[in-house]
Each structure stands twice: as structure tokens, then as C-alpha cells.
Design an enzyme around this catalytic site. Sequence first.
Site, PDB file in Angstrom:
ATOM      1  CB  CYS A  11      -0.995   0.000   1.160  1.00 59.85           C
ATOM      2  SG  CYS A  11      -0.294   0.132   2.800  1.00 59.85           S
ATOM      3  CB  CYS A  85      -0.337   1.720  -3.785  1.00 65.53           C
ATOM      4  SG  CYS A  85      -0.077   0.021  -4.277  1.00 65.53           S
ATOM      5  CB  CYS A  89       1.352  -0.774  -6.638  1.00 62.07           C
ATOM      6  SG  CYS A  89       0.828  -0.655  -4.932  1.00 62.07           S
TER       7      CYS A  89
END
Length: 137
Positions: A11, A85, A89
Site C-alpha cells: 500500500c 496504491c 505500486c
Amino acid sequence: MTDTPTVLFLCVHNAGRSQMAAGWLRHLAGDRVQVLSAGSAPAEQVNPAAVEAMAEVGIDLTGARPKPWTEETLAATDVVVTMGCGDACPVLPGKRYLDWPLEDPAGKGVEAVRPIRDQIRGRVEELMADLGVASAG
């Protein structure tokens, strides 16, 4: 995937959702799964409300520390679970990705974090079943 799969929870701040998910998976799977967590922009500390909510169910996150993901961590991972995210990410071809849209516990009190904690447990249990990993407890 190896006999002991590696799961990475990602996250943004690595301070709430990913830490709770890692705590649940360690607690429920024991040494049957290698558990990692990281963030794209790690916070200074784990969310105190997340620590308190997990302590209520017997999981100690007091020693957990937010950390950034690395290329090495990502390369060693079988399953990457992202939690809010988005584009921050990383995506590496050949890895299995799951996205868990969960409310961010940042800035919330323990009363608001409890339902998020419980949703995460359910998702972790589903992931374990999907991986063929029995519960340690």
C-alpha cells in the site's frame, strides 16, 4: 510458485492495511507462507489505531516498521496484493497480482479500523484457501 509461497502486501504508506494483512497472514498461516509488506511512500510508523485493533485479536504489530518495496523483494514474491496504491505500486511481469479495495485506516480511530481489520482477515483467509495453505490455528 514454491512449496512455501511468498506474499507481498503493498500500500502507499505501509502503515495500516498492508501491516494488518501481513499480521493476519503470519498469524493464520505460520511458516506455511513467507510474508512481506511494503509501501511506495512509507510512513514514519505503523498507524497506532491499526496496532491497537490487531492487539485486540492477539496479533502484535508493535515491532512492525513501514518500509519501501525493493526490486529484490518484488522479484522474490509469488503473489503481490495491492491495497489502494494505484499507479504507485510496481508491476512486474510474471507475478500474480490481486487488488484489494479497502478503506484506508489513516487518521481513523480504532472503532473505524476494526471493520477494516475484519475485512482484511476474510480476504487473507480466502487467499490462503486459494493458495492451498491450511490455517496454523
